[in-house]
Design an enzyme around this catalytic site. Structure first.
Site, PDB file in Angstrom:
ATOM      1  N   HIS A 127      35.840  68.536  77.223  1.00  0.00           N
ATOM      2  CA  HIS A 127      34.984  69.292  78.154  1.00  0.00           C
ATOM      3  C   HIS A 127      34.941  68.503  79.468  1.00  0.00           C
ATOM      4  CE1 HIS A 127      33.545  71.077  74.366  1.00  0.00           C
ATOM      5  NE2 HIS A 127      32.922  72.012  75.058  1.00  0.00           N
ATOM      6  N   GLU A 167      38.770  77.813  74.617  1.00  0.00           N
ATOM      7  CA  GLU A 167      38.027  79.057  74.885  1.00  0.00           C
ATOM      8  C   GLU A 167      38.438  79.630  76.230  1.00  0.00           C
ATOM      9  OE1 GLU A 167      33.863  78.014  74.192  1.00  0.00           O
ATOM     10  OE2 GLU A 167      34.277  77.525  72.095  1.00  0.00           O
ATOM     11  N   TRP A 206      32.937  80.782  80.851  1.00  0.00           N
ATOM     12  CA  TRP A 206      31.870  79.772  80.966  1.00  0.00           C
ATOM     13  C   TRP A 206      32.362  78.394  81.378  1.00  0.00           C
ATOM     14  CZ3 TRP A 206      32.553  83.176  76.930  1.00  0.00           C
ATOM     15  CH2 TRP A 206      33.289  82.710  75.837  1.00  0.00           C
ATOM     16  N   TYR A 231      31.703  81.892  66.581  1.00  0.00           N
ATOM     17  CA  TYR A 231      30.409  81.496  66.020  1.00  0.00           C
ATOM     18  C   TYR A 231      29.674  82.734  65.526  1.00  0.00           C
ATOM     19  CZ  TYR A 231      31.119  76.836  67.828  1.00  0.00           C
ATOM     20  OH  TYR A 231      31.623  75.575  68.036  1.00  0.00           O
ATOM     21  N   GLU A 249      37.303  76.179  66.111  1.00  0.00           N
ATOM     22  CA  GLU A 249      35.854  75.885  66.096  1.00  0.00           C
ATOM     23  C   GLU A 249      35.176  77.045  65.397  1.00  0.00           C
ATOM     24  OE1 GLU A 249      33.486  75.166  69.724  1.00  0.00           O
ATOM     25  OE2 GLU A 249      35.200  74.078  70.509  1.00  0.00           O
ATOM     26  N   TRP A 256      31.551  73.001  63.934  1.00  0.00           N
ATOM     27  CA  TRP A 256      31.086  72.242  65.101  1.00  0.00           C
ATOM     28  C   TRP A 256      30.013  71.229  64.709  1.00  0.00           C
ATOM     29  CZ3 TRP A 256      34.009  71.083  68.731  1.00  0.00           C
ATOM     30  CH2 TRP A 256      33.531  70.595  69.945  1.00  0.00           C
ATOM     31  N   ARG A 257      29.491  70.522  65.655  1.00  0.00           N
ATOM     32  CA  ARG A 257      28.765  69.276  65.417  1.00  0.00           C
ATOM     33  C   ARG A 257      27.333  69.444  64.876  1.00  0.00           C
ATOM     34  NH1 ARG A 257      26.244  66.678  69.945  1.00  0.00           N
ATOM     35  NH2 ARG A 257      25.324  68.216  71.321  1.00  0.00           N
TER      36      ARG A 257
END
Ligand code: BMA
Length: 378
Positions: free
Chosen positions: A128, A191, A196, A262, A299, A330-331
């Protein structure tokens, strides 16, 4: 006499099957990929016939309510096994920060990565990276021209090169005691169909993104001479094949293809999630087969897993018909603020823990121990 004939016959058989097998299997796009990287790519293709590795972002660094406790892992505490693939993240390495955007110190990250590799697991890394034009975060989409500004001829090209130099130093530091580079599935510009991040969706044209992709891969591979990376191309949720491939840089630049998704209780409830996963994984695996790439779910998750049978009744149900090399949950950030808690795998006592245990005993899902037995680097 008979024994030696049998031996010769056996070796011949092995040789023929090796030739056949390597002619069917694809090679990494980097012709100079290290031995271990080539082996990983070969073995992930073979794995597609057997099952899927289960992975978790930042797994060894922290979990819900704990940080930096040697040996700890939320996945291990619930299933008895470490993940088969570990995800890590480089955001802020480019600005010389000692820790990434989620607080993981790069020194610790390096040793977790080497430890993961030594245990036979796979490593994947995302980035990122800040917006090089504004110096703000990856989510700063205010300027419309960040991508052209960092390409050759652009005002921030030198700055971007210096960021890639730092990433190269980090990748080159991922070495075992005997000097073997740890193969990494690098997943930049993820993504990329969403808007975004500064590199995604309407923030640049498809041609600009493709140019950025090729430039980045070319720089790391040919200018910095890094040959222990496999490159993962990944979108967010997508509607159809056209959308998925809109920003695809071409077969010579990509090794692994995936998408992120997600589940969200209200927006994407169980039935819809299962149906979308089925549709998207069918598209992904079909395209990947045609292009001779490895499909993966790069992810995934349902934050706080608020459904006690989600792992087997929803997640397993949506992946088991499809051949994908790995899935990365994911985390487990835990409490992020007064009003926000984020985690994607259960911890001991969490409502989906028993079901996650059940999921982990499925023969097609590979966690640490069974991943090691796959000998992915041989
Ligand atoms: C997001 C969230 C953020 C995090 C970011 C990068 O999905 O988990 O808290 O900073 O990923 O890892």
């Amino acid at each position: 006499m008979t024994m030696s004939i049998i031996k010769i016959f056996r070796s011949l058989l092995v040789a023929v099957s090796c030739i056949l097998c390597s002619s069917i299997l694809a090679q990494p796009t980097d012709g100079k990929a290290t031995k271990e990287t080539k082996a990983l790519y070969k073995n992930l293709q073979l794995l597609l016939k057997k099952g899927t590795l289960f992975g978790h972002q930042d797994d060894l660094a922290y979990g819900v309510n704990w940080k930096y406790k040697p040996g700890r892992s939320d996945v291990k505490e619930v299933t008895g096994h470490y993940p088969g693939i570990y995800g890590w993240e480089l955001g802020r390495l480019e600005i010389d920060a000692p820790a990434n955007l989620d607080g993981v110190p790069f020194d610790k990250m390096r040793s977790y990565i080497i430890k993961g590799y030594n245990s036979g697991a796979v490593i994947t890394i995302s980035w990122h990276l800040n917006n090089p034009l504004t110096g703000k975060s990856a989510w700063d989409v205010s300027p419309a021209n960040t991508v052209p500004a960092i390409l050759p001829g652009g005002e921030k090209n030198e700055l971007y090169n210096s960021w890639l130099d730092k990433v190269a130093v980090f990748f080159n530091s991922l070495k075992t005691k005997n000097g073997t580079y740890v193969p990494v599935i690098f997943r930049p510009f993820h993504e990329l169909n969403g808007s975004w991040f500064w590199w995604g969706g309407k923030n640049c044209t498809a041609a600009e993104l493709v140019q950025l992709w090729k430039y980045t891969v070319g720089y790391l591979r040919d200018t910095k001479n890094i040959h222990h990376l496999l490159y993962a191309f990944n979108t967010d949720r997508f509607l159809n094949e056209t959308e998925y491939l809109q920003r695809y840089p071409g077969n010579e630049w990509v090794d692994i293809m995936g998408f992120d998704i997600y589940q969200k209780g209200d927006v994407l409830p169980n039935e819809k999630f299962i149906a979308e996963m089925d549709r998207s994984l069918t598209i992904l695996t079909t395209i990947a087969k045609e292009k001779r790439k490895i499909p993966a779910l790069t992810e995934v998750g349902y934050s706080m897993v608020p459904d006690s049978t989600w792992w087997t009744a929803v997640f397993l149900k949506s992946i088991e018909k499809h051949s994908i090399a790995y899935v990365l949950a994911w985390r487990n950030a835990g409490r992020k603020s007064k009003d926000e808690v984020e985690y994607y795998v259960p911890f001991k006592g969490q409502q989906s823990a028993a079901d996650f245990f059940k999921f982990s005993s499925n023969k097609k899902i590979y966690f640490g121990k069974r991943t090691r037995q796959l000998d992915l680097y041989q």
